[in-house]
Design a protein around this motif. Structure first.
Motif, PDB file in Angstrom:
ATOM      1  N   THR A  99       0.842  -1.190   0.000  1.00  9.86           N
ATOM      2  CA  THR A  99       0.000   0.000   0.000  1.00  9.86           C
ATOM      3  C   THR A  99       0.888   1.255   0.000  1.00  9.86           C
ATOM      4  OG1 THR A  99      -1.766   1.142   1.159  1.00  9.86           O
ATOM      5  CG2 THR A  99      -0.256  -0.097   2.532  1.00  9.86           C
ATOM      6  N   GLN A 100       0.444   2.276  -0.710  1.00  7.15           N
ATOM      7  CA  GLN A 100       1.176   3.546  -0.857  1.00  7.15           C
ATOM      8  C   GLN A 100       2.503   3.397  -1.606  1.00  7.15           C
ATOM      9  OE1 GLN A 100      -0.135   6.776   0.398  1.00  7.15           O
ATOM     10  NE2 GLN A 100      -1.784   5.349   0.054  1.00  7.15           N
ATOM     11  N   SER A 132      -1.522   3.129  -7.924  1.00  6.80           N
ATOM     12  CA  SER A 132      -2.569   3.962  -8.530  1.00  6.80           C
ATOM     13  C   SER A 132      -1.959   5.097  -9.341  1.00  6.80           C
ATOM     14  CB  SER A 132      -3.477   4.542  -7.449  1.00  6.80           C
ATOM     15  OG  SER A 132      -4.102   3.497  -6.769  1.00  6.80           O
ATOM     16  N   SER A 141       7.540   5.727 -12.220  1.00  7.54           N
ATOM     17  CA  SER A 141       6.482   6.395 -12.979  1.00  7.54           C
ATOM     18  C   SER A 141       6.567   7.890 -12.682  1.00  7.54           C
ATOM     19  CB  SER A 141       5.115   5.851 -12.566  1.00  7.54           C
ATOM     20  OG  SER A 141       4.966   5.963 -11.165  1.00  7.54           O
TER      21      SER A 141
HETATM   22  N1  LIG Z   1       5.960   8.307  -9.211  1.00  5.83           N
HETATM   23  C1  LIG Z   1       5.696   9.006  -8.112  1.00  5.83           C
HETATM   24  N2  LIG Z   1       6.373  10.126  -7.840  1.00  5.83           N
HETATM   25  C2  LIG Z   1       6.108  10.839  -6.721  1.00  5.83           C
HETATM   26  N3  LIG Z   1       5.188  10.499  -5.807  1.00  5.83           N
HETATM   27  C3  LIG Z   1       4.476   9.394  -6.015  1.00  5.83           C
HETATM   28  C4  LIG Z   1       4.689   8.589  -7.170  1.00  5.83           C
HETATM   29  N4  LIG Z   1       3.842   7.548  -7.116  1.00  5.83           N
HETATM   30  C5  LIG Z   1       3.126   7.698  -5.990  1.00  5.83           C
HETATM   31  N5  LIG Z   1       3.509   8.804  -5.323  1.00  5.83           N
HETATM   32  C6  LIG Z   1       2.969   9.278  -4.040  1.00  5.83           C
HETATM   33  O1  LIG Z   1       2.707   8.147  -3.216  1.00  5.83           O
HETATM   34  C7  LIG Z   1       1.373   8.178  -2.742  1.00  5.83           C
HETATM   35  C8  LIG Z   1       0.778   6.797  -2.812  1.00  5.83           C
HETATM   36  O2  LIG Z   1       0.671   6.414  -4.145  1.00  5.83           O
HETATM   37  P1  LIG Z   1      -0.523   5.521  -4.673  1.00  5.83           P
HETATM   38  O3  LIG Z   1      -1.837   6.038  -4.217  1.00  5.83           O
HETATM   39  O4  LIG Z   1      -0.319   5.381  -6.147  1.00  5.83           O
HETATM   40  O5  LIG Z   1      -0.203   4.166  -3.909  1.00  5.83           O
HETATM   41  P2  LIG Z   1      -0.976   2.791  -4.024  1.00  5.83           P
HETATM   42  O6  LIG Z   1       0.065   1.746  -4.203  1.00  5.83           O
HETATM   43  O7  LIG Z   1      -2.039   2.847  -5.046  1.00  5.83           O
HETATM   44  O8  LIG Z   1      -1.588   2.662  -2.573  1.00  5.83           O
HETATM   45  P3  LIG Z   1      -2.936   1.878  -2.142  1.00  5.83           P
HETATM   46  O9  LIG Z   1      -2.589   0.411  -2.180  1.00  5.83           O
HETATM   47  O10 LIG Z   1      -3.147   2.357  -0.772  1.00  5.83           O
HETATM   48  O11 LIG Z   1      -4.013   2.246  -3.102  1.00  5.83           O
HETATM   49  C9  LIG Z   1       0.619   9.170  -3.628  1.00  5.83           C
HETATM   50  O12 LIG Z   1      -0.213   9.960  -2.880  1.00  5.83           O
HETATM   51  C10 LIG Z   1       1.677  10.014  -4.266  1.00  5.83           C
HETATM   52  O13 LIG Z   1       1.761  11.254  -3.581  1.00  5.83           O
END
Ligand SMILES: Nc1ncnc2c1ncn2[C@@H]1O[C@H](COP(=O)(O)OP(=O)(O)OP(=O)(O)O)[C@@H](O)[C@H]1O
Ligand SMILES: [Mg+2]
Length: 452
Positions: free
Chosen positions: A205-206, A210, A412
């Motif tokens: 997670t995070q 996404s 990304s």
């Molecule tokens: N490539 C990136 N560059 C900078 N910040 C990023 C990047 N990818 C993600 N983040 C930061 O990390 C945070 C978490 O990303 P994201 O929501 O995509 O995680 P996730 O894996 O989908 O988490 P979850 O499993 O909780 O849905 C985002 O709010 C964003 O601010």
């Protein structure tokens, strides 16, 4: 030296130091090529024998050398004194460490590349194992084996992480090709669905799953494709992009219906190809070619979880339909991007088969080694180590593997939800209605889209 000379020398030294500092501060690129890199090359050459020996890359050779040997004393001296040896310099054959031959280092923006000739019996994996040790010895961020040719490897040393800041080159608009970020080697990270049709996007997670989905949606939005979303997190992830989605399923019931539509559409496309003697939709004449469909699934585990036994049939149906879409989609332009924290056999019986169909793999930061294993499969162990080493402070950094077996560290580009939402809204007029997509009436011919 008079006082004036000493004073002038001091002023000169201070001026040079300040000049170099200012040069480095205001024009780091030219400073690197003009001063930093040449200094590093000298250091690398001077220390290479020791570094190679310390990292286990040197091998023993017998060579003639002058040695200082101990020779026993004979005669009265041997009987009368405690000193029974004397040292004598002579030529003899001894074992010496021989480091692999180092080529000429070539500068890159963030470090240098250097080619090495493998010693007899060495394999590139020996250098991959030693890479971390070499990076510490050279005081650089990382050393990677980047190019392997018979008898040679190229090491790439980087002074700092090239993925700290990522900007991408604008999209070229090629159908089904997107550039969601950068690879560690500075090249664009390209996802080409026509080469690798389905992708698994995993991570804790995070970790940035996404965000990658956002980047892909933003890049696909201006293309003549239909995008559908499966979002069992109640629709919170994909609803903002609804203007560019041809269909969105947020409940299990909707998922089942949407998957049934997709399977039916695939069967129609199969029949169309068969009637034209085409092996896949890309062999069809352009006016007949159906529109590609990109299926985005967020949190795939939700599709397979069941609260009680009454849901079992639906879960099995969902799994089977998804597997069919994955198996048939490749040839008929239906592509999957499956996001999830874990995708393993613990979710259900069909999941391992589904995972095998997702030949593109993206592994973000993981909390446990099994998830990295699950995502990257039986890849090079160095890829698994690299996935486990992704720090929490750099969300979006991931290990990317295509079907050729090569893997890369990548990141990304940051695409905020607002940016993806704006892109979806801006391209809403390109969104084909789901009824026209599944009716096979819609094609990618130059007049597309006629109806939006
Ligand atoms: N490539 C990136 N560059 C900078 N910040 C990023 C990047 N990818 C993600 N983040 C930061 O990390 C945070 C978490 O990303 P994201 O929501 O995509 O995680 P996730 O894996 O989908 O988490 P979850 O499993 O909780 O849905 C985002 O709010 C964003 O601010
Ligand atoms: Mg998410």
């Amino acid at each position: 030296m008079t006082n004036l000379d000493a004073y002038l020398l001091l002023v000169l030294l201070v001026a040079v130091t300040v000049g170099l500092w200012a040069w480095r501060r205001w024009h780091p690129v030219s400073f690197w090529y003009g001063v930093g890199f040449p200094a590093r090359v000298v250091l690398v050459y001077l220390t290479w024998s020791n570094v190679a020996a310390g990292c286990g890359l040197a091998h023993k050779r017998r060579r003639w050398r002058f040695t200082l040997d101990a020779v026993p004393l004979a005669g009265a001296a041997a009987r009368n004194t405690v000193a029974v040896v004397q040292h004598k310099r002579r030529m003899s054959r001894v074992d010496v460490d021989k480091a692999p031959r180092l080529g000429l280092p070539r500068p890159t923006r963030l470090g240098w590349r250097v080619r090495l000739r493998l010693s007899d019996g060495q394999v590139p994996a020996d250098y991959e194992k030693a890479a971390e040790g070499i990076a510490h010895a050279w005081r650089v961020h990382s050393v990677r084996v980047v190019d392997v040719r018979p008898g040679r490897v190229t090491l790439w040393a980087t002074m700092r992480d090239p993925l700290t800041e990522v900007t991408v080159t604008p999209e070229t608009g090629d159908l089904l090709k997107v550039r969601p970020g950068k690879l560690e080697n500075g090249q664009d990270w390209i996802i080409d669905f026509r080469v690798v049709p389905h992708w698994l996007n995993a991570g804790a997670t995070q970790s940035g799953k996404s965000n990658l989905a956002n980047a892909i949606i933003k890049a696909l939005a201006p293309q003549p494709v239909a995008i559908v979303g499966f979002d069992l997190k109640g629709g919170v992830e994909f609803t903002p992009y609804a203007p560019r989605l041809s269909a969105l399923a947020t409940t299990r019931k909707e998922c089942c219906a949407l998957l049934d539509d997709l399977v039916r559409e695939l069967e129609d496309r199969m029949a169309l190809c068969r009637s034209h003697g085409a092996r896949n939709v890309w062999k069809l004449p352009e006016p007949l070619r159906p529109v590609p469909i990109i299926v985005l699934i967020d949190e795939v585990a939700e599709l397979f979880l069941m609260a009680d036994k009454s849901e079992k049939d639906e879960v099995v149906r969902t799994g089977t339909a998804l597997l069919r879409v994955a198996q048939l989609g490749r040839a008929f332009a239906v592509h999957l991007i499956v996001c999830g924290q874990r995708i393993g056999s613990d979710l259900g019986p069909g999941v391992t088969a589904l995972r095998a169909q997702l030949s593109g793999r993206v592994c973000h930061r993981v909390n446990d080694p099994e998830t990295a294993n699950m995502t990257l499969g039986d890849m090079d162990p160095a890829a698994l180590d690299a996935a486990r080493a992704i720090p929490a402070e750099t969300p979006g950094v991931c290990i990317v593997a295509g079907q050729d077996g090569a893997w890369y560290r990548a990141r990304s580009v940051y695409v905020s939800e607002e940016a993806a939402e704006a892109a979806a809204l801006g391209c809403a007029y390109l969104t084909p209605a789901w009824d026209t997509v599944i009716g096979s009436a819609l094609t990618t011919d130059p007049g597309w889209p006629t109806a939006a």
